[in-house]
Write a protein that holds these residues in place. Structure first.
Motif, PDB file in Angstrom:
ATOM      1  N   GLU A 100      17.478 -28.699 -62.037  1.00  0.00           N
ATOM      2  CA  GLU A 100      16.678 -28.006 -60.660  1.00  0.00           C
ATOM      3  C   GLU A 100      15.358 -28.572 -60.276  1.00  0.00           C
ATOM      4  N   GLU A 101      14.634 -28.547 -61.703  1.00  0.00           N
ATOM      5  CA  GLU A 101      13.203 -29.104 -61.454  1.00  0.00           C
ATOM      6  C   GLU A 101      13.210 -30.694 -60.933  1.00  0.00           C
ATOM      7  N   LEU A 102      14.389 -31.302 -61.203  1.00  0.00           N
ATOM      8  CA  LEU A 102      14.651 -32.880 -60.773  1.00  0.00           C
ATOM      9  C   LEU A 102      15.109 -32.776 -59.215  1.00  0.00           C
ATOM     10  N   GLY A 103      15.688 -31.647 -58.618  1.00  0.00           N
ATOM     11  CA  GLY A 103      15.940 -31.743 -57.512  1.00  0.00           C
ATOM     12  C   GLY A 103      17.414 -31.903 -57.303  1.00  0.00           C
ATOM     13  N   LEU A 104      18.277 -31.647 -58.504  1.00  0.00           N
ATOM     14  CA  LEU A 104      19.656 -32.084 -58.591  1.00  0.00           C
ATOM     15  C   LEU A 104      20.561 -30.796 -58.040  1.00  0.00           C
ATOM     16  N   GLU A 105      21.507 -31.144 -57.343  1.00  0.00           N
ATOM     17  CA  GLU A 105      22.415 -30.201 -56.938  1.00  0.00           C
ATOM     18  C   GLU A 105      23.796 -30.422 -57.588  1.00  0.00           C
ATOM     19  N   VAL A 106      24.097 -29.680 -58.602  1.00  0.00           N
ATOM     20  CA  VAL A 106      25.396 -29.904 -59.351  1.00  0.00           C
ATOM     21  C   VAL A 106      26.398 -29.326 -58.557  1.00  0.00           C
ATOM     22  N   LEU A 107      27.511 -30.246 -58.446  1.00  0.00           N
ATOM     23  CA  LEU A 107      28.635 -30.151 -57.304  1.00  0.00           C
ATOM     24  C   LEU A 107      29.707 -29.749 -58.299  1.00  0.00           C
ATOM     25  N   ASP A 108      29.860 -30.211 -59.425  1.00  0.00           N
ATOM     26  CA  ASP A 108      31.046 -29.607 -60.257  1.00  0.00           C
ATOM     27  C   ASP A 108      30.567 -29.900 -61.889  1.00  0.00           C
ATOM     28  N   ARG A 110      31.871 -28.772 -65.953  1.00  0.00           N
ATOM     29  CA  ARG A 110      32.757 -28.370 -67.182  1.00  0.00           C
ATOM     30  C   ARG A 110      31.768 -28.252 -68.462  1.00  0.00           C
ATOM     31  N   VAL A 111      31.897 -27.046 -68.992  1.00  0.00           N
ATOM     32  CA  VAL A 111      30.947 -26.750 -70.214  1.00  0.00           C
ATOM     33  C   VAL A 111      31.794 -26.061 -71.019  1.00  0.00           C
ATOM     34  N   SER A 112      31.448 -26.610 -72.496  1.00  0.00           N
ATOM     35  CA  SER A 112      32.116 -25.900 -73.592  1.00  0.00           C
ATOM     36  C   SER A 112      31.127 -25.669 -74.633  1.00  0.00           C
ATOM     37  N   CYS A 113      30.999 -24.360 -74.852  1.00  0.00           N
ATOM     38  CA  CYS A 113      30.035 -23.704 -75.985  1.00  0.00           C
ATOM     39  C   CYS A 113      30.311 -23.093 -76.998  1.00  0.00           C
ATOM     40  N   SER A 114      31.380 -23.749 -77.807  1.00  0.00           N
ATOM     41  CA  SER A 114      31.985 -23.333 -79.012  1.00  0.00           C
ATOM     42  C   SER A 114      30.764 -23.706 -80.148  1.00  0.00           C
ATOM     43  N   ASP A 115      31.349 -24.246 -81.138  1.00  0.00           N
ATOM     44  CA  ASP A 115      30.710 -24.732 -82.333  1.00  0.00           C
ATOM     45  C   ASP A 115      29.779 -25.739 -81.742  1.00  0.00           C
ATOM     46  N   ASN A 116      29.976 -26.560 -81.033  1.00  0.00           N
ATOM     47  CA  ASN A 116      29.353 -27.773 -80.629  1.00  0.00           C
ATOM     48  C   ASN A 116      29.062 -27.247 -78.907  1.00  0.00           C
ATOM     49  N   PHE A 117      28.132 -28.196 -78.503  1.00  0.00           N
ATOM     50  CA  PHE A 117      27.956 -27.902 -76.638  1.00  0.00           C
ATOM     51  C   PHE A 117      28.481 -29.425 -76.220  1.00  0.00           C
ATOM     52  N   ARG A 118      29.165 -29.088 -75.219  1.00  0.00           N
ATOM     53  CA  ARG A 118      29.477 -30.283 -74.184  1.00  0.00           C
ATOM     54  C   ARG A 118      29.378 -29.901 -72.916  1.00  0.00           C
ATOM     55  N   LEU A 119      28.817 -30.729 -71.874  1.00  0.00           N
ATOM     56  CA  LEU A 119      28.535 -30.654 -70.425  1.00  0.00           C
ATOM     57  C   LEU A 119      28.844 -31.786 -69.858  1.00  0.00           C
ATOM     58  N   GLU A 120      29.802 -31.684 -68.949  1.00  0.00           N
ATOM     59  CA  GLU A 120      30.090 -32.878 -68.047  1.00  0.00           C
ATOM     60  C   GLU A 120      29.621 -32.295 -66.705  1.00  0.00           C
ATOM     61  N   ALA A 121      28.744 -32.823 -65.818  1.00  0.00           N
ATOM     62  CA  ALA A 121      28.230 -32.438 -64.668  1.00  0.00           C
ATOM     63  C   ALA A 121      28.363 -33.636 -63.827  1.00  0.00           C
ATOM     64  N   VAL A 122      28.955 -33.331 -62.303  1.00  0.00           N
ATOM     65  CA  VAL A 122      28.661 -34.377 -61.250  1.00  0.00           C
ATOM     66  C   VAL A 122      27.700 -33.657 -60.321  1.00  0.00           C
ATOM     67  N   SER A 123      26.559 -34.537 -60.186  1.00  0.00           N
ATOM     68  CA  SER A 123      25.467 -33.939 -59.127  1.00  0.00           C
ATOM     69  C   SER A 123      25.057 -35.034 -57.916  1.00  0.00           C
ATOM     70  N   GLU A 124      24.769 -34.318 -56.970  1.00  0.00           N
ATOM     71  CA  GLU A 124      24.422 -34.973 -55.764  1.00  0.00           C
ATOM     72  C   GLU A 124      23.148 -35.685 -55.793  1.00  0.00           C
ATOM     73  N   VAL A 125      23.110 -36.811 -55.083  1.00  0.00           N
ATOM     74  CA  VAL A 125      21.778 -37.640 -55.288  1.00  0.00           C
ATOM     75  C   VAL A 125      20.569 -37.099 -54.092  1.00  0.00           C
ATOM     76  N   LYS A 126      19.621 -36.451 -54.728  1.00  0.00           N
ATOM     77  CA  LYS A 126      18.620 -36.170 -53.779  1.00  0.00           C
ATOM     78  C   LYS A 126      17.610 -37.445 -53.463  1.00  0.00           C
ATOM     79  N   LYS A 127      16.784 -37.360 -52.564  1.00  0.00           N
ATOM     80  CA  LYS A 127      15.931 -38.231 -51.920  1.00  0.00           C
ATOM     81  C   LYS A 127      15.065 -38.655 -53.283  1.00  0.00           C
ATOM     82  N   GLY A 128      14.640 -39.730 -53.353  1.00  0.00           N
ATOM     83  CA  GLY A 128      13.872 -40.136 -54.657  1.00  0.00           C
ATOM     84  C   GLY A 128      14.380 -40.166 -55.709  1.00  0.00           C
ATOM     85  N   LEU A 129      15.520 -39.746 -55.984  1.00  0.00           N
ATOM     86  CA  LEU A 129      15.949 -39.830 -57.616  1.00  0.00           C
ATOM     87  C   LEU A 129      16.622 -41.237 -57.860  1.00  0.00           C
ATOM     88  N   SER A 130      16.332 -41.590 -59.028  1.00  0.00           N
ATOM     89  CA  SER A 130      17.197 -42.604 -59.435  1.00  0.00           C
ATOM     90  C   SER A 130      17.601 -42.516 -60.961  1.00  0.00           C
TER      91      SER A 130
END
Length: 142
Positions: A100-108, A110-130
């Motif tokens: 959020e602080e980077l100005g990213l909008e998460v479009l989709d 998947r999160v797994s928070c059992s014994d380990n942590f896994r996040l796969e996120a697709v985000s939309e490009v906002k102006k000025g981000l690289s």
């Protein structure tokens, strides 16, 4: 302009600055001060939560858990993968706040928070981000 009028104008200007800094919609002095007081309390709570997150992250790093962040450019955004051998409280919230602080909008995501942590996120490009902005995230979490 006499001294009293000058003092009143200076006080009014300071109140307007306080009102603006705290996003207050109040119109009278007492309400502006009350809103500012609430705002300060909210900031204190945020600082406490961030301190707790830092301690949690430091503890997880001290336990030598493997954390990996991988960022891939997509046609219109980024694919972000985060993996940690240990799931620590508040990690997902911290990552989403960083997005959020980077100005990213998460479009989709998947999160797994059992014994380990896994996040796969697709985000939309906002102006000025690289891809360089994500290097900062990688440095924070590795």
């Amino acid at each position: 302009m006499d001294s009293n009028e000058h003092k009143k104008a200076a006080l009014y200007e300071k109140l307007e600055q306080l009102r603006s800094a705290t996003n207050s919609t109040a119109m009278n002095t007492a309400s502006i001060v009350v809103d500012a007081s609430r705002y300060i309390e909210e900031l204190k709570e945020r600082v406490e939560r961030l301190d707790q997150d830092v301690v949690t992250l430091q503890n997880s790093n001290e336990e030598n858990s493997l954390t990996a962040v991988k960022v891939e450019s997509l046609e219109k955004g980024f694919l972000i993968n985060v993996f940690s051998e240990k799931n620590c409280p508040g990690l997902l919230v911290s990552i989403l706040e960083a997005f959020e602080e980077l100005g990213l909008e998460v479009l989709d995501a998947r999160v797994s928070c059992s014994d380990n942590f896994r996040l796969e996120a697709v985000s939309e490009v906002k102006k000025g981000l690289s891809i360089h902005h994500f290097f900062l995230i990688e440095c924070l979490y590795i």
